[in-house]
Design an enzyme around this catalytic site. Structure first.
Site, PDB file in Angstrom:
ATOM      1  N   ARG A   1      62.014  49.045  53.095  1.00 33.71           N
ATOM      2  CA  ARG A   1      63.543  49.749  53.346  1.00 33.71           C
ATOM      3  C   ARG A   1      63.440  51.270  52.533  1.00 33.71           C
ATOM      4  NH1 ARG A   1      68.504  46.580  52.963  1.00 33.71           N
ATOM      5  NH2 ARG A   1      67.965  46.673  50.751  1.00 33.71           N
TER       6      ARG A   1
ATOM      7  N   PHE B   1      74.619  40.442  57.246  1.00 31.07           N
ATOM      8  CA  PHE B   1      73.726  39.956  56.087  1.00 31.07           C
ATOM      9  C   PHE B   1      73.938  38.633  55.822  1.00 31.07           C
ATOM     10  CE2 PHE B   1      73.797  40.048  51.089  1.00 31.07           C
ATOM     11  CZ  PHE B   1      72.657  40.899  51.114  1.00 31.07           C
TER      12      PHE B   1
ATOM     13  N   TYR C   1      78.010  48.739  43.956  1.00 27.78           N
ATOM     14  CA  TYR C   1      76.802  48.943  43.254  1.00 27.78           C
ATOM     15  C   TYR C   1      75.775  49.534  44.078  1.00 27.78           C
ATOM     16  CZ  TYR C   1      75.769  44.255  45.196  1.00 27.78           C
ATOM     17  OH  TYR C   1      75.607  43.129  45.956  1.00 27.78           O
ATOM     18  N   LYS C   2      76.040  49.878  45.406  1.00 25.24           N
ATOM     19  CA  LYS C   2      74.930  50.605  46.214  1.00 25.24           C
ATOM     20  C   LYS C   2      75.130  52.069  46.224  1.00 25.24           C
ATOM     21  CE  LYS C   2      74.237  46.254  48.574  1.00 25.24           C
ATOM     22  NZ  LYS C   2      74.473  45.273  49.570  1.00 25.24           N
TER      23      LYS C   2
ATOM     24  N   ASP D   1      82.056  44.980  57.010  1.00 25.76           N
ATOM     25  CA  ASP D   1      81.370  45.116  55.789  1.00 25.76           C
ATOM     26  C   ASP D   1      81.047  46.239  55.652  1.00 25.76           C
ATOM     27  OD1 ASP D   1      79.621  44.760  53.432  1.00 25.76           O
ATOM     28  OD2 ASP D   1      79.450  42.624  53.922  1.00 25.76           O
TER      29      ASP D   1
HETATM   30  C1  LIG Z   1      74.774  44.045  49.352  1.00 23.68           C
HETATM   31  C2  LIG Z   1      75.517  43.036  50.490  1.00 23.68           C
HETATM   32  C3  LIG Z   1      76.208  42.232  50.014  1.00 23.68           C
HETATM   33  C4  LIG Z   1      76.284  41.578  48.726  1.00 23.68           C
HETATM   34  O1  LIG Z   1      77.173  40.791  48.506  1.00 23.68           O
HETATM   35  P1  LIG Z   1      77.651  40.331  46.804  1.00 23.68           P
HETATM   36  O2  LIG Z   1      78.895  39.392  46.880  1.00 23.68           O
HETATM   37  O3  LIG Z   1      77.707  41.650  45.943  1.00 23.68           O
HETATM   38  O4  LIG Z   1      76.155  39.744  46.572  1.00 23.68           O
HETATM   39  C5  LIG Z   1      77.152  41.719  51.111  1.00 23.68           C
HETATM   40  N1  LIG Z   1      77.066  42.392  52.248  1.00 23.68           N
HETATM   41  C6  LIG Z   1      76.355  43.132  52.722  1.00 23.68           C
HETATM   42  C7  LIG Z   1      76.353  43.737  54.079  1.00 23.68           C
HETATM   43  C8  LIG Z   1      75.578  44.052  51.635  1.00 23.68           C
HETATM   44  O5  LIG Z   1      74.822  44.826  52.144  1.00 23.68           O
END
Ligand SMILES: *Cc1c(COP(=O)(O)O)cnc(C)c1O
Length: 420
Positions: free
Chosen positions: A380, A128, A230-231, A205
């Site tokens: 997606r 990401f 939040y996912k 992650d």
């Molecule tokens: C959604 C996501 C994030 C988001 O990070 P935030 O600090 O909440 O903005 C980070 N890493 C991955 C792999 C994600 O999918």
């Protein structure tokens, strides 16, 4: 569209033992086909009542007394222990804190300190972007070097190339367990084994895995991890994230942002920092109680559904959608940018199409389907087995076909929106 595929969807829905869980979510528009649970999960009904109560009785009624009445300060570890049950970790190994990006910063920084004399961080180009930005910042601050291993096809991870990049100078291997674009899922145990053989630590992650894909943190001997709530965990927009540190490493980990909530005795107001024992040392400032509390109802629903059953349904759903893709979408110019191998597949599928952006906007504005879009051409489809139905997947595929047949994407050429 092949009518046999619609009857198959209805049959799979009526045999689905997780179907009752859909009713545990707030569904103000039952016709909305929501395929973005991998970006922002739906609102659990339990969170509505919990927050109303907490605002009025907790914040409004108890005021400052709330902090001393026990459960506010326990929320971060109590919910962390529940997330541990969804991610193959043990009680006391996961805590709620900050955001995923900040937790990644803290743990990657701590990993470099745990491997003095080693100055390389290995990751891949499927990670990401925020993770890469954080790692780049750490490298600027510490003088470490970031080695980004390319994927061969932009879909699958490249374990042999990662193995080749791990050497005696590597302090850390950090990857998204399930990658955000294609949904490819790494073999955590195999990659952790490779990193350990080179003397490096691992930092996973779990943002696109937690709550949908089995995560074997303990069985893989993973060292460190972070993830979003939040996912698939349905914790609410911008909900605080979680972090994991394997039990036997906790005493040696240094938090690079030493604040009072991670201090051993914050209410002594002493002038020198002394880390709290265990995971609490990774905390920095006062936790957001409303947003932290809101995480628990969604996590409780996932625990009640059971990760094994959720994974089984998720795979049945991605398999079913791949059938739809092969029968109806590939002939209309769509390409599947996700793994066909079920053991390497997360819970979202990526479809590419030369008109992808216009198709995405037509889905949203004319078809009552909410997917999300990742440039340049990836639509997606996030499948959240706790509330997504097979019939919704059939309908989504049917509308994806209609948009191409009717060239409905044409009027969206050149349109721009801020959050996709
Ligand atoms: C959604 C996501 C994030 C988001 O990070 P935030 O600090 O909440 O903005 C980070 N890493 C991955 C792999 C994600 O999918």
């Amino acid at each position: 569209m092949n009518p046999a595929l619609l009857s198959l969807a209805r049959q799979l829905d009526s045999a689905d033992e997780l179907a009752p869980f859909r009713g545990e979510f707030h569904l103000p528009d039952p016709t909305l086909i929501y395929l973005d649970g991998n970006s922002l999960g739906r609102l659990p009904r339990g969170a509505v009542t919990l927050l109303a109560e907490l605002v009025e009785q907790g914040w409004g009624g108890r005021l400052i007394r709330g902090w001393n009445e026990g459960w506010w300060m326990e929320l971060q570890t109590r919910i962390g222990d529940k997330i541990a049950r969804l991610t193959g970790a043990s009680a006391g190994e996961i805590i709620i804190a900050d955001s995923t990006s900040i937790n990644l910063y803290k743990l990657a920084h701590a990993a470099l300190r745990l491997r003095p004399g080693r100055a390389k961080i290995v990751t891949d180009d499927l990670n990401f972007p925020s993770d890469l930005y954080i790692l780049q910042g750490i490298c600027r601050q510490t003088g470490a070097a970031l080695h980004i291993v390319p994927s061969a096809d932009g879909i699958h991870g490249n374990p042999p190339a990662l193995a080749a990049a791990l050497d005696q100078d590597t302090a850390l291997l950090t990857l998204s367990h399930t990658v955000f674009k294609s949904g490819y899922t790494y073999d955590m145990a195999a990659l952790t084994g490779l990193a350990h053989a080179a003397g490096a630590l691992t930092l996973w992650d779990l943002s696109h895995s937690a709550g949908s894909v089995p995560v074997p943190l303990n069985a893989a001997r993973a060292d460190l991890a972070v993830g979003c709530t939040y996912k698939y965990l349905n914790g609410g927009p911008g909900a605080p994230a979680f972090l994991y540190i394997r039990q036997d490493l906790q005493h040696a980990v240094h938090n690079p942002i030493t604040g009072w909530i991670g201090q051993d005795a914050p209410f002594d107001f002493g002038l020198d920092y002394r880390p709290a024992p265990g995971l609490r040392r990774m905390l920095t400032g006062t936790p957001g109680i409303l947003s932290t509390a809101a995480i628990e109802p969604g996590v409780d629903l996932l625990l009640a559904a059971g990760l094994e059953r959720l994974r089984k349904k998720s795979l049945a759903q991605t398999d079913y959608f791949i059938q739809l893709y092969q029968a109806e979408l590939a002939p209309r110019g769509y390409a599947l940018n996700s793994p066909l191998d079920a053991s390497r597949r997360g819970s979202h599928l990526s479809l590419a199409h030369p008109e992808g952006y216009g198709i995405d906007l037509a889905l949203i504005h004319e078809m009552n389907v909410l997917p999300d879009f990742r440039p340049p051409d990836n639509i997606r489809l996030g499948i959240a087995p706790i509330y997504t139905t097979f019939t919704e997947l059939y309908e989504a595929a049917s509308r994806l076909a209609q948009i191409v047949d009717g060239r409905l994407y044409e009027k969206y050429r050149g349109a721009q929106v801020a959050v996709t």
